[in-house]
Design an enzyme around this catalytic site. Structure first.
Site, short mmCIF file in Angstrom:
data_model
loop_
_atom_site.label_atom_id
_atom_site.label_comp_id
_atom_site.label_asym_id
_atom_site.label_seq_id
_atom_site.Cartn_x
_atom_site.Cartn_y
_atom_site.Cartn_z
N GLY A 170 2.77 -17.57 34.86
CA GLY A 170 2.98 -17.85 36.28
C GLY A 170 3.63 -19.20 36.51
N ARG A 209 -3.30 -25.64 32.79
CA ARG A 209 -3.23 -25.35 34.22
C ARG A 209 -4.46 -25.92 34.96
NH1 ARG A 209 -0.65 -22.22 37.75
NH2 ARG A 209 0.66 -21.13 36.27
N GLY A 245 13.93 -14.42 9.59
CA GLY A 245 14.86 -14.46 10.71
C GLY A 245 16.31 -14.28 10.25
N ARG A 299 0.83 -1.22 0.00
CA ARG A 299 0.00 0.00 0.00
C ARG A 299 0.86 1.27 0.00
NH1 ARG A 299 -5.56 -1.64 2.35
NH2 ARG A 299 -6.10 -3.05 0.65
N ARG A 352 -0.93 -32.08 39.51
CA ARG A 352 0.13 -32.66 38.68
C ARG A 352 1.25 -31.66 38.37
NH1 ARG A 352 -3.71 -35.76 34.31
NH2 ARG A 352 -4.13 -37.56 35.62
N ASP A 359 10.81 -16.80 17.03
CA ASP A 359 11.88 -17.03 18.01
C ASP A 359 12.40 -15.74 18.65
OD1 ASP A 359 11.69 -19.70 17.57
OD2 ASP A 359 13.41 -19.83 16.23
N THR A 388 10.19 -13.61 12.89
CA THR A 388 10.39 -14.97 13.41
C THR A 388 9.77 -15.05 14.80
OG1 THR A 388 11.98 -16.55 14.32
CG2 THR A 388 12.77 -14.31 14.06
N GLY A 436 11.42 -23.07 19.95
CA GLY A 436 12.67 -22.34 20.18
C GLY A 436 13.82 -23.32 20.13
N ARG A 437 14.26 -23.63 18.89
CA ARG A 437 15.33 -24.62 18.74
C ARG A 437 16.65 -24.08 19.29
NH1 ARG A 437 15.05 -27.07 12.98
NH2 ARG A 437 13.05 -27.80 13.72
O1 F6P Z 1 12.23 -20.42 13.56
C1 F6P Z 1 11.05 -20.66 14.26
C2 F6P Z 1 10.91 -22.08 14.64
O2 F6P Z 1 9.60 -22.17 15.06
C3 F6P Z 1 11.81 -22.67 15.70
O3 F6P Z 1 11.52 -22.32 16.99
C4 F6P Z 1 11.63 -24.13 15.45
O4 F6P Z 1 12.63 -24.88 15.97
C5 F6P Z 1 11.62 -24.18 13.98
O5 F6P Z 1 11.09 -22.94 13.55
C6 F6P Z 1 10.85 -25.30 13.43
O6 F6P Z 1 10.62 -25.11 12.08
P1 F6P Z 1 10.36 -26.23 11.04
O7 F6P Z 1 9.90 -27.42 11.76
O8 F6P Z 1 9.31 -25.63 10.16
O9 F6P Z 1 11.64 -26.43 10.34
#
Ligand code: F6P
Length: 308
Positions: free
Chosen positions: A172, A141, A87, A10, A149, A114, A112, A157-158
């Site tokens: 929390g 929860r 990213g 736009r 439990r 992440d 991203t 978050g790899r």
């Molecule tokens: O980069 C974002 C993310 O969600 C990471 O946290 C995760 O490990 C990865 O992508 C998984 O992506 P895919 O399974 O699509 O390769």
């Protein structure tokens, strides 16, 4: 990402640019998968998750031959500027492409879940992912409390604990397990045992999938001998990456997309746009992955004290 595409198109059209979307990420440049976008073509997408352009991970683009081919394709199409949302991998792609393609301007926009790209407080998608995770955790929860439990809830978050840290504080939780800090399983077990001693009968522990001690399933099995009642595991997975974006994400994506066009109008190149506090900022591509974006320390320091 759709809110960002909408803003780019736009604002770009207002400036009388001819705007093309590239379908399927960097591979789309190699395949000449262009789609002409006018102001109306991005109607009714601001509320939709994902990207209307689709994306992918291109192995060919990463090679020297692929980058050279991409530069040739952009030249052939007479492209003057390229904006890419993604990213650190996306920023590296722009950087490498810039070495071969000198005919146009390159601008990056951080996108991203992440939130691990240096040069912006938040990247597009992070707030939505955190809120998606929170909705699920609030529901889990109920079971944790009703059945007394311990739950290990795994979030994405790899290589980054940003989602885990934020949802940990906001839900929390009793503890946050992330790849950026060493994980002491004895200490973790002690937190759970201590909660029981104080009369708290349920515990929520947030685990980033890429923790060095393992994912939530691995950590749960390592805790079997240490925590009498055992731990339930819940993996939130891809649910975090989809759905309607939050208000914060729509605003961020719109602001950064519009600013990417401003940068092009000023002839800027080789930078990622971002937000720092309330300000718009620009970061050279190389810094976006070479400089480390840190998790907000207070979250890790306060998490145990906040749980009682
Ligand atoms: O980069 C974002 C993310 O969600 C990471 O946290 C995760 O490990 C990865 O992508 C998984 O992506 P895919 O399974 O699509 O390769």
């Amino acid at each position: 990402m759709n809110a960002c595409i909408r803003a780019i198109v736009r604002i770009g059209c207002k400036q009388r640019f001819q705007v093309y979307g590239i379908v399927g990420g960097y591979q789309g440049i190699l395949d000449e998968a262009y789609v002409f976008l006018d102001a109306r073509s991005v109607a009714k997408i601001i509320h939709r998750g994902g990207t209307i352009l689709t994306t992918g991970r291109s192995e060919e683009f990463k090679t020297k031959a692929g980058l050279k081919k991409a530069a040739e394709k952009l030249k052939k199409k007479d492209i003057n500027a390229l904006i890419a949302v993604g990213g650190d991998g996306t920023m590296r792609g722009l950087y490498e492409l810039g070495k071969r393609w000198k005919d146009g301007l390159l601008i990056g926009v951080p996108g991203t879940i992440d939130n691990d790209v240096f040069g912006t407080d938040h990247s597009i998608g992070f707030d939505t992912a955190v809120n998606n995770a929170l909705v699920a955790i609030d529901k889990i929860r109920d079971t944790a409390e009703a059945f007394s439990r311990v739950f290990l809830i795994e979030v994405m978050g790899r290589h980054s604990g940003a989602i885990a840290a934020h949802v940990g504080i906001a839900s929390g939780a009793s503890a946050i397990i992330i790849p950026e800090t060493p994980t002491d399983l004895d200490e973790l077990a002690q937190i759970i045992i201590e909660e029981r001693r104080k009369g708290k009968m349920s515990s929520i522990i947030i685990v980033a999938e890429g923790d060095e001690a393992g994912d939530a399933t691995a950590i749960a099995s390592k805790l079997t001998d240490k925590v009498e009642e055992g731990c339930r595991v819940s993996i939130l997975g891809y649910i975090q990456r989809g759905g309607n974006p939050t208000h914060c994400d729509r605003i961020l994506a719109t602001r950064l997309g519009a600013y990417a066009i401003d940068c092009i109008l000023e002839g800027k190149t080789g930078i990622m746009v971002g937000e720092s506090g309330r300000d718009l900022v620009e970061t050279p591509f190389e810094d976006t992955w070479k400089k480390k974006k840190h998790i907000e320390e207070w979250m890790l320091e306060r998490i145990t004290d906040l749980s009682s």
